[in-house]
Write an enzyme that holds these catalytic residues in place. Structure first.
Site, mmCIF file in Angstrom:
data_model
loop_
_atom_site.group_PDB
_atom_site.id
_atom_site.type_symbol
_atom_site.label_atom_id
_atom_site.label_comp_id
_atom_site.label_asym_id
_atom_site.label_seq_id
_atom_site.Cartn_x
_atom_site.Cartn_y
_atom_site.Cartn_z
ATOM 1 N N ARG A 76 -72.904 -79.049 9.071
ATOM 2 C CA ARG A 76 -73.595 -79.700 7.963
ATOM 3 C C ARG A 76 -74.665 -80.653 8.487
ATOM 4 O O ARG A 76 -74.445 -81.308 9.498
ATOM 5 C CB ARG A 76 -72.582 -80.503 7.129
ATOM 6 C CG ARG A 76 -71.782 -79.635 6.192
ATOM 7 C CD ARG A 76 -70.588 -80.342 5.631
ATOM 8 N NE ARG A 76 -70.820 -81.721 5.203
ATOM 9 C CZ ARG A 76 -69.902 -82.447 4.577
ATOM 10 N NH1 ARG A 76 -68.726 -81.929 4.297
ATOM 11 N NH2 ARG A 76 -70.161 -83.682 4.233
ATOM 12 N N ARG A 123 -65.147 -92.161 -5.263
ATOM 13 C CA ARG A 123 -65.624 -92.785 -4.033
ATOM 14 C C ARG A 123 -66.112 -94.203 -4.286
ATOM 15 O O ARG A 123 -66.555 -94.883 -3.357
ATOM 16 C CB ARG A 123 -66.770 -91.968 -3.459
ATOM 17 C CG ARG A 123 -66.368 -91.065 -2.285
ATOM 18 C CD ARG A 123 -67.602 -90.298 -1.916
ATOM 19 N NE ARG A 123 -67.645 -89.767 -0.595
ATOM 20 C CZ ARG A 123 -67.403 -88.491 -0.297
ATOM 21 N NH1 ARG A 123 -66.996 -87.663 -1.216
ATOM 22 N NH2 ARG A 123 -67.561 -88.072 0.935
ATOM 23 N N ARG A 146 -72.424 -92.734 7.086
ATOM 24 C CA ARG A 146 -71.415 -92.345 6.085
ATOM 25 C C ARG A 146 -70.138 -93.183 6.243
ATOM 26 O O ARG A 146 -69.484 -93.536 5.258
ATOM 27 C CB ARG A 146 -71.093 -90.853 6.198
ATOM 28 C CG ARG A 146 -72.245 -89.989 5.688
ATOM 29 C CD ARG A 146 -72.092 -88.546 6.095
ATOM 30 N NE ARG A 146 -70.976 -87.898 5.432
ATOM 31 C CZ ARG A 146 -70.371 -86.815 5.895
ATOM 32 N NH1 ARG A 146 -70.760 -86.270 7.033
ATOM 33 N NH2 ARG A 146 -69.385 -86.280 5.239
ATOM 34 N N ARG A 174 -67.055 -80.164 13.662
ATOM 35 C CA ARG A 174 -66.763 -79.693 12.307
ATOM 36 C C ARG A 174 -67.779 -78.642 11.847
ATOM 37 O O ARG A 174 -68.966 -78.763 12.104
ATOM 38 C CB ARG A 174 -66.786 -80.891 11.366
ATOM 39 C CG ARG A 174 -66.236 -80.583 10.011
ATOM 40 C CD ARG A 174 -65.754 -81.841 9.411
ATOM 41 N NE ARG A 174 -66.818 -82.457 8.632
ATOM 42 C CZ ARG A 174 -66.581 -83.159 7.527
ATOM 43 N NH1 ARG A 174 -65.346 -83.338 7.107
ATOM 44 N NH2 ARG A 174 -67.556 -83.700 6.872
ATOM 45 N N LYS A 217 -59.431 -84.815 4.911
ATOM 46 C CA LYS A 217 -58.868 -84.688 3.560
ATOM 47 C C LYS A 217 -59.206 -83.344 2.921
ATOM 48 O O LYS A 217 -58.398 -82.784 2.195
ATOM 49 C CB LYS A 217 -59.251 -85.870 2.662
ATOM 50 C CG LYS A 217 -60.720 -86.083 2.488
ATOM 51 C CD LYS A 217 -60.968 -87.348 1.693
ATOM 52 C CE LYS A 217 -62.439 -87.596 1.435
ATOM 53 N NZ LYS A 217 -63.412 -87.154 2.438
HETATM 54 P P1 AMP Z 1 -68.091 -84.693 1.257
HETATM 55 O O1 AMP Z 1 -68.182 -83.230 1.471
HETATM 56 O O2 AMP Z 1 -66.952 -85.089 0.378
HETATM 57 O O3 AMP Z 1 -68.135 -85.480 2.544
HETATM 58 O O4 AMP Z 1 -69.419 -85.118 0.451
HETATM 59 C C1 AMP Z 1 -70.718 -84.900 0.994
HETATM 60 C C2 AMP Z 1 -71.730 -85.813 0.335
HETATM 61 O O5 AMP Z 1 -71.768 -85.557 -1.079
HETATM 62 C C3 AMP Z 1 -71.422 -87.303 0.445
HETATM 63 O O6 AMP Z 1 -71.869 -87.856 1.667
HETATM 64 C C4 AMP Z 1 -72.168 -87.851 -0.757
HETATM 65 O O7 AMP Z 1 -73.561 -87.903 -0.502
HETATM 66 C C5 AMP Z 1 -71.936 -86.766 -1.797
HETATM 67 N N1 AMP Z 1 -70.705 -87.009 -2.595
HETATM 68 C C6 AMP Z 1 -69.571 -86.249 -2.646
HETATM 69 N N2 AMP Z 1 -68.660 -86.770 -3.472
HETATM 70 C C7 AMP Z 1 -69.224 -87.901 -3.974
HETATM 71 C C8 AMP Z 1 -68.786 -88.912 -4.878
HETATM 72 N N3 AMP Z 1 -67.562 -88.866 -5.442
HETATM 73 N N4 AMP Z 1 -69.636 -89.930 -5.170
HETATM 74 C C9 AMP Z 1 -70.878 -89.993 -4.610
HETATM 75 N N5 AMP Z 1 -71.343 -89.097 -3.744
HETATM 76 C C10 AMP Z 1 -70.537 -88.047 -3.417
#
Ligand code: AMP
Length: 210
Positions: free
Chosen positions: A156, A88, A167, A123, A13
Site C-alpha cells: 500500500r 477511529r 499514521r 505488509r 487487526k
Molecule cells: P486502514 O486500512 O484501516 O489502515 O485504513 C487506511 C486509511 O483509510 C486510513 O489511514 C485512513 O486514511 C482511512 N480510514 C479508514 N478507516 C477510517 C476511519 N474510521 N476514520 C477515518 N479514516 C479512516
C-alpha cells in the site's frame, strides 16, 4: 455479536478480523478496504478520501460515518459484525451510539510502535479483494498473487515508512482515546499481539468468548 477491533495501523487487526469473522460467521467490515475500493472506483466518497489516505491522515468523520452506516444496514450484518478500523475518533464512536448500535466488546490488539514500524515494510494487500498478507508472517502461496481471488498483491502507498510514522502519530492522538472511552463502559479487552498470527488468533477468540 457486534465487535470492534481496535489497534494501531499494522497491529494486525485486519488479519485477525479475517480469521475471527469466519469462526463467528459474521462479516468483517473494514472502512479502510471500503475506502480503498471507493478510491479505485472513483466514487464521490473515494474522491473526498484519497488525499487524506495518501498522507496517512484520517478521512473526515462525516465521509466515513456515512459509508459505515450504509454498510451495517446491509442484510449480512443483521446477526452481528466486526468493525475493523472504525471507530477511529471519539466522534465516530458517538455516531455509532446515535445510530443505536450496541457494541458487545472492543478488542484492542496491542503491539508496540517499534515492532509495528519493523513489520509494516513486509505488509502486502490484494488489489482485488483486499485480503492482507505479510511476506514473512503470512506469505501468499504464489508470490505476488492473492490466495483467495488470484489478483495482484501489492504494498500500500500508505505503508511506506514515512507515512507509517505519521499514521502512528494520528493513532495515538485521535484513536487511542477510544481505549478510555470503551474501558469506562467496561467493554475493552486488550490482547497482546504475538509474532505468530495463529497465536494472536487464539488469544483474540478467548478474549471474545471470555
Ligand atoms: P486502514 O486500512 O484501516 O489502515 O485504513 C487506511 C486509511 O483509510 C486510513 O489511514 C485512513 O486514511 C482511512 N480510514 C479508514 N478507516 C477510517 C476511519 N474510521 N476514520 C477515518 N479514516 C479512516
Amino acid at each position: 455479536m457486534n465487535l470492534i477491533f481496535l489497534g494501531a495501523p499494522g497491529a494486525g487487526k485486519g488479519t485477525q478480523a479475517e480469521v475471527v469473522c469466519k469462526e463467528l460467521n459474521i462479516p468483517a467490515i473494514s472502512t479502510g478496504n471500503m475506502l480503498r475500493e471507493a478510491v479505485k472506483n472513483g466514487t464521490k466518497a473515494g474522491l473526498a478520501a484519497k488525499e487524506f489516505m495518501d498522507r496517512g491522515d484520517l478521512v473526515p468523520d462525516e465521509v466515513v460515518i456515512g459509508i459505515l452506516k450504509d454498510r451495517i444496514a446491509e442484510d449480512d450484518a443483521k446477526n452481528g459484525f466486526i468493525l475493523d478500523g472504525f471507530p477511529r475518533t471519539v466522534a465516530q464512536a458517538e455516531a455509532l451510539e446515535k445510530m443505536g448500535v450496541n457494541i458487545d466488546k472492543v478488542i484492542e490488539i496491542h503491539v508496540a510502535d517499534e515492532a509495528i514500524t519493523a513489520r509494516m515494510s513486509g505488509r502486502r494487500v490484494c488489489e482485488g479483494c483486499g485480503n492482507s498478507y505479510h511476506i514473512e508472517y503470512k506469505p501468499t502461496k504464489v508470490e505476488g498473487i492473492c490466495d483467495a481471488c488470484g489478483a495482484k498483491v501489492v504494498q500500500r502507498i500508505d505503508d511506506k515508512p514515512e507515512t507509517v510514522i505519521s499514521r502512528l502519530k494520528t493513532y495515538h492522538e485521535k484513536t487511542a482515546p477510544l481505549k478510555d472511552f470503551y474501558a469506562a463502559k467496561g467493554k475493552l479487552v486488550t490482547v497482546e499481539g504475538q509474532d505468530e498470527i495463529a497465536e494472536t488468533s487464539k488469544l483474540t477468540l478467548a478474549a471474545i468468548k471470555g
